[in-house]
Motif scaffolding. Structure first.
Motif, PDB file in Angstrom:
ATOM      1  N   PHE A 107       0.846  -1.183   0.000  1.00 23.00           N
ATOM      2  CA  PHE A 107       0.000   0.000   0.000  1.00 23.00           C
ATOM      3  C   PHE A 107       0.881   1.232   0.000  1.00 23.00           C
ATOM      4  CE2 PHE A 107       0.686  -1.028   4.448  1.00 23.00           C
ATOM      5  CZ  PHE A 107       0.966   0.197   5.029  1.00 23.00           C
ATOM      6  N   PHE A 108       0.311   2.337  -0.496  1.00 23.32           N
ATOM      7  CA  PHE A 108       0.983   3.627  -0.509  1.00 23.32           C
ATOM      8  C   PHE A 108       0.339   4.515   0.548  1.00 23.32           C
ATOM      9  CE2 PHE A 108       1.723   1.996  -4.730  1.00 23.32           C
ATOM     10  CZ  PHE A 108       3.030   2.351  -5.000  1.00 23.32           C
ATOM     11  N   LEU A 109       1.153   5.371   1.172  1.00 17.14           N
ATOM     12  CA  LEU A 109       0.664   6.361   2.130  1.00 17.14           C
ATOM     13  C   LEU A 109       0.569   7.693   1.403  1.00 17.14           C
ATOM     14  CD1 LEU A 109      -0.145   6.732   5.097  1.00 17.14           C
ATOM     15  CD2 LEU A 109       2.196   7.449   5.547  1.00 17.14           C
ATOM     16  N   THR A 110      -0.672   8.209   1.233  1.00 16.85           N
ATOM     17  CA  THR A 110      -0.888   9.437   0.476  1.00 16.85           C
ATOM     18  C   THR A 110      -0.520  10.654   1.314  1.00 16.85           C
ATOM     19  OG1 THR A 110      -3.183   9.718   1.174  1.00 16.85           O
ATOM     20  CG2 THR A 110      -2.778   8.283  -0.703  1.00 16.85           C
ATOM     21  N   ALA A 111      -0.508  11.822   0.665  1.00 15.25           N
ATOM     22  CA  ALA A 111      -0.151  13.057   1.359  1.00 15.25           C
ATOM     23  C   ALA A 111      -1.178  13.425   2.421  1.00 15.25           C
ATOM     24  CB  ALA A 111      -0.026  14.205   0.342  1.00 15.25           C
TER      25      ALA A 111
END
Length: 980
Positions: A107-111
């Motif tokens: 998963f990616f951690l968004t801004a």
């Protein structure tokens, strides 16, 4: 606790149980309780005592106890222009674990702090214990420019870990240019070059990761925990698997113990053979009738620390056959600011080897690589001096240079010269070293030297840190002149065989050149092609040609070619604006899509995603969707409605051809509810709003669909407002009170926060609702939430304090906070409410004066400062600033200390430390007020008078007033005499 469990826990703590004394020391350094480390040691010792015959029961570590990366995760693409969204990103993560990996969830951690999960993750290579997993992320269209770090959640039967991969997805607001053919006229820049060697670590093949099993070469040094296999065949036949114990020995049945640790495998074979020959003489007879072989079947694990300028520093478990090359490869390599030529291997505090990775990169091997041992440190220092080389070399890049290396070494690192290199001279753009600079603001110079002399060694060309070497090509001296003398012409762009063609024979005209290139492609822009010609002044001149007329042999367009001519045939996509269509609303992949030839409405619906899924259609309004189309001049937008269900099935408007700029909007199924019957629920419910009405719906049904009663709801009754027709035939709203606690009834659904909520529905189950009823659940007036007030600054116990009762006062809260500390100043305390100061003397409040002891409210902040010991004087005085506070002194004292008032002073304001502000009245018989510590005295000047107003003459005015008064007195005296 089993021995395996004890060792696993010790490994997680970073403690080695093989040496009890060292384990105890490590435990003290890490802060691990002594009782815990003793329990782990005892469990390991019990297992050893139960193994018998000195056989070691220690478990060999083949895999890490928790999942870990075996290489660098990869993203494709790793950089996206936000104007190209939505966009699909491929994610690959290589992993290894002692236990089989059950789930991998990258998963990616968004801004914004949200998570963007990678979908459709599956293993594409390897096994469940060591392999590579791949998934895809569909980046939303509404994403803003940012960097999204990639993490991976990995689950096994016993553990769940989240691993930071060190990779980031870059969303940029700068368009990413396509990689076109290189421009021969463009000079290379330093920004266009990459540092040599670091791309080796971008994608790490699993074959390079250190393996826990053999084979190993004869130079391998045997140590504790290695597993050996002894095989004898011929006159004697047997095979033993032997584990090297902590003391470095093996025990061969019927032969005895042999010390093997610290010996090379080749040497150890001879020693074992000599030892065995005492019992099996056939091994050494001439010719021998028995034969022996000794191999390593499992390598011992070692703990190696990779530190310095690396992407993932830390401790790693790997095989004892690993080298510094294996170690750095397996952890993702050094950062670009880290050195590739000065990697140090540190053992017991001493540097035992310095590894130059250029040996591996340039010749494929390094002489006498050092095998890593337990607790070795591989340290990557910052990168040393760097020199860039560009131009006519085979490998332009930025290279790290060691001391005393010359230009000849740099050219060798760059792969040698290209065939078109200009060898008469080359250029060095140099940053002047610090100690040689005469002008610190201009510290650059250009050096021209002979390349042949530098390569042959006749001239030793030393290099400095930051040098930029540029090797010219033979055409760069005067490229246009050279091109004009070469009997050839070029063609590029939308032709099947672009390139350079010799003039003469069958190639004389522009059409001949196009036909020699196998003609134009289907997307060629026929109205215009560009012919670039070098005139007699060597200036480029451009002539536009009608390509259609050229191919029809129109003599005005099909001109004769000259040496150096260059024809460019543009494609339609390059000339015309990129044509796009858009789909929005209730689809899986909303966004812009390229308009293809003959693209229909149904094609765009398919690209939007989800609409052809029957389950997904349940959330979509199938009766209608809209096509928005701009007029040709862009002045208005036309809305074309169509039946979405028919279009999906291929009927109706399904085959309507789309035009550039068209937008299709899909609506949610909730749109359909506007035509249906409904009731509305509001107040203290968990999910209020409009709810579809159905026949026989009761009040309890509506409350259930609204998520149940919220905490603090009044459980006694509910108000229902219903539209009814009065006697005059008018529709009016009528309130109905429905009791909730009329009967005791146990319901399996909890409607409120407390435990009694399942028994409060009473008549709600029998009260039937009607279309358009409005249900309002009141709040219980006795319900209270915990409300707090903040106490900050110089008190004994600052923090958040709950308001215990109504009308709680300021002094009571400060008393609960332990009172004001010895350094605190109550007189300067502030009570802040909704961002504004409440004027109150906190010192008086503490002393019990009710006028200052304010009742606190939720959200208030009490701030107690330190005693300032100063008074601020500013404004219209001679010298503004801070003046030391003197107890009992008045305003006049501090104004005098500030140099006194200026002549044009209008008024003086005194703001005490409590925030109370007073106007100070001055005069001959007035005493100014006393000033508190921390107060502020503001002296305000008179406003300037406009120039147009007349000046005021005081003496003239007094003369006139005196004359008037004198005349009045005279009249009064005469009048009194007349009446007498």
């Amino acid at each position: 606790m089993s021995a395996a469990e004890a060792r696993r826990q010790a490994r997680e703590l970073g403690i080695d149980l093989s040496n009890p004394q060292r384990a105890a020391q490590q435990a003290r350094q890490l802060g691990v309780p002594e009782s815990r480390i003793n329990a782990l040691l005892q469990a390991a010792e019990r297992a050893e005592r139960g193994s018998g015959d000195g056989q070691q029961a220690e478990e060999t570590i083949a895999m890490p106890s928790v999942p870990m990366l075996t290489g660098r995760a990869s993203l494709n693409p790793a950089q996206i222009f936000v104007g190209d969204l939505p966009r699909e990103v491929s994610v690959r993560v290589p992993l290894r674990s002692e236990q089989p990996i059950e789930n991998v969830n990258p998963f990616f951690l968004t801004a914004e702090g949200d998570t963007a999960r990678v979908e459709s993750v599956e293993r594409i290579s390897g096994s469940e214990q060591e392999g590579t997993w791949e998934g895809r992320l569909f980046t939303p269209e509404e994403s803003d420019p940012a960097n999204w770090p990639l993490f991976t959640r990995v689950e096994t039967q016993d553990t769940t870990v989240v691993i930071a991969t060190g990779r980031r997805l870059e969303l940029t607001d700068t368009p990413i240019e396509d990689e076109d053919e290189p421009d021969e006229d463009a000079r290379p820049r330093l920004d266009d070059l990459s540092a040599f060697g670091y791309e080796l670590f971008d994608s790490i093949p699993e074959a390079f990761a250190p393996q826990p099993v053999g084979p190993v070469d004869d130079s391998y040094i045997v140590g504790p925990n290695d597993e050996l296999r002894l095989t004898v065949w011929g006159a004697a036949d047997f095979q033993y698997d032997l584990t090297v114990d902590r003391e470095g020995r093996i025990n061969i049945p019927d032969v005895g113990q042999i010390t093997v640790a610290g010996k090379r495998l080749s040497t150890l074979r001879e020693d074992v053979k000599q030892q065995l020959s005492r019992s099996y003489s056939q091994l050494t007879t001439d010719p021998p009738t028995a034969f022996m072989d000794l191999t390593v079947t499992r390598l011992r694990p070692v703990q190696v620390f990779v530190l310095g300028e690396v992407s993932q520093p830390g401790g790693y478990t790997m095989s004892s056959f690993s080298t510094a090359f294996n170690a750095l490869y397996s952890v993702g390599g050094p950062l670009e600011r880290g050195s590739l030529r000065n990697v140090k291997v540190i053992r017991n505090g001493n540097v035992i080897a310095t590894v130059d990775f250029y040996d591996y990169l340039l010749q494929g091997f390094a002489e006498n690589p050092v095998q890593l041992q337990n607790n070795d440190v591989v340290f990557v220092p910052p990168r040393g001096e760097t020199v860039a080389v560009s131009g006519a070399v085979k490998r332009p890049a930025i290279y790290e240079m060691r001391p005393n290396e010359t230009l000849a070494d740099l050219v060798e690192y760059a792969g040698g010269l290209e065939a078109n290199a200009y060898t008469d001279r080359f250029t060095i753009n140099r940053i002047v070293p610090f100690d040689e600079r005469s002008d610190p603001s201009i510290a650059r110079e250009v050096v021209n030297l002979n390349l042949n002399a530098a390569r042959s060694g006749d001239v030793q060309v030393g290099l400095n840190d930051g040098d930029f070497v540029r090797i010219r090509t033979i055409l760069e001296a005067d490229e246009r002149a050279a091109r004009a003398r070469v009997n050839s012409a070029q063609v590029s762009g939308a032709v099947f065989q672009p390139g350079e063609y010799e003039l003469g024979g069958d190639i004389r005209t522009v059409r001949d050149l196009v036909e020699a290139a196998d003609g134009v492609t289907g997307d060629a822009y026929m109205p215009r092609a560009e012919l670039l010609r070098i005139d007699e002044n060597l200036d480029p001149a451009v002539r536009g040609l009608d390509l259609e007329a050229v191919l029809n042999d129109d003599p005005t367009q099909n001109v004769v070619l000259q040496p150096g001519d260059s024809l460019h045939v543009a494609s339609r996509n390059a000339v015309l604006r990129d044509r796009q269509v858009r789909i929005s609303g209730e689809v899986r992949r909303p966004g812009r899509y390229r308009l293809r030839t003959d693209m229909t409405l149904r094609d765009l619906l398919a690209q939007g995603g989800g609409l052809f899924d029957e389950e997904y259609q349940k959330d979509v309004f199938m009766e209608r969707a809209d096509l928005f189309r701009e007029s040709p001049d862009g002045s208005r937008t036309e809305i074309i409605p169509f039946h979405l269900g028919n279009a999906i099935e291929g009927t109706g408007e399904a085959d309507r051809r789309l035009q550039p700029g068209d937008e299709v909007r899909i609506y949610q199924a909730t749109v359909e509810r506007l035509e249906e019957r409904f009731v509305e629920v509001s107040g203290r419910v968990k999910d209020g709003g409009r709810i579809p009405y159905r026949d026989d719906m009761t009040l309890a049904d509506a409350l259930l669909q609204a998520g149940g009663l919220d905490e603090g709801a009044l459980l006694r009754e509910v108000e229902v407002t219903r539209m009814r027709i009065d006697a005059d035939g008018n529709e009016r709203a009528t309130p109905i009170t429905v009791p909730l606690g009329g009967t005791q009834y146990t319901d399996p659904v909890s409607f409120a926060a407390d435990g009694d909520s399942a028994q409060v529905l009473g008549e709600a189950r029998t009260f039937e609702l009607q279309h358009r009823d409005r249900i309002f659940v009141r709040q219980d007036p006795a319900f209270r939430t915990q409300e707090t007030i903040a106490v900050e600054g110089e008190v004994q116990f600052p923090g958040q304090y709950t308001i215990l009762e109504d009308n709680e006062r300021l002094s009571e809260v400060l008393q609960r906070a332990g009172g004001i500390s010895s350094t605190g100043y109550a007189g300067g305390g502030r009570l802040i409410r909704e961002g504004e100061q409440v004027i109150s003397d906190i010192g008086e409040a503490i002393d019990g004066r009710e006028r200052s002891d304010i009742i606190v409210q939720p959200g208030d902040r009490i701030v107690i400062p330190k005693r300032p010991n100063t008074v601020t004087v500013r404004g219209n005085v001679a010298n503004e600033g801070l003046i030391k506070h003197e107890s009992g002194k008045r305003v006049g004292y501090y104004i005098d200390r500030a140099g006194g008032l200026r002549e044009d002073t209008e008024t003086i304001l005194l703001t005490q430390a409590s925030g109370a502000t007073f106007r100070v009245r001055t005069g001959w018989f007035r005493r100014t007020p006393r000033v508190d510590d921390g107060a502020t005295i503001e002296v305000i000047a008179e406003p300037e008078q406009p120039e147009s107003e007349e000046s005021f003459d005081l003496s003239e005015t007094l003369t006139e007033v005196t004359g008037i008064l004198s005349s009045a007195l005279t009249i009064i005296v005469l009048a009194s005499r007349a009446f007498d």
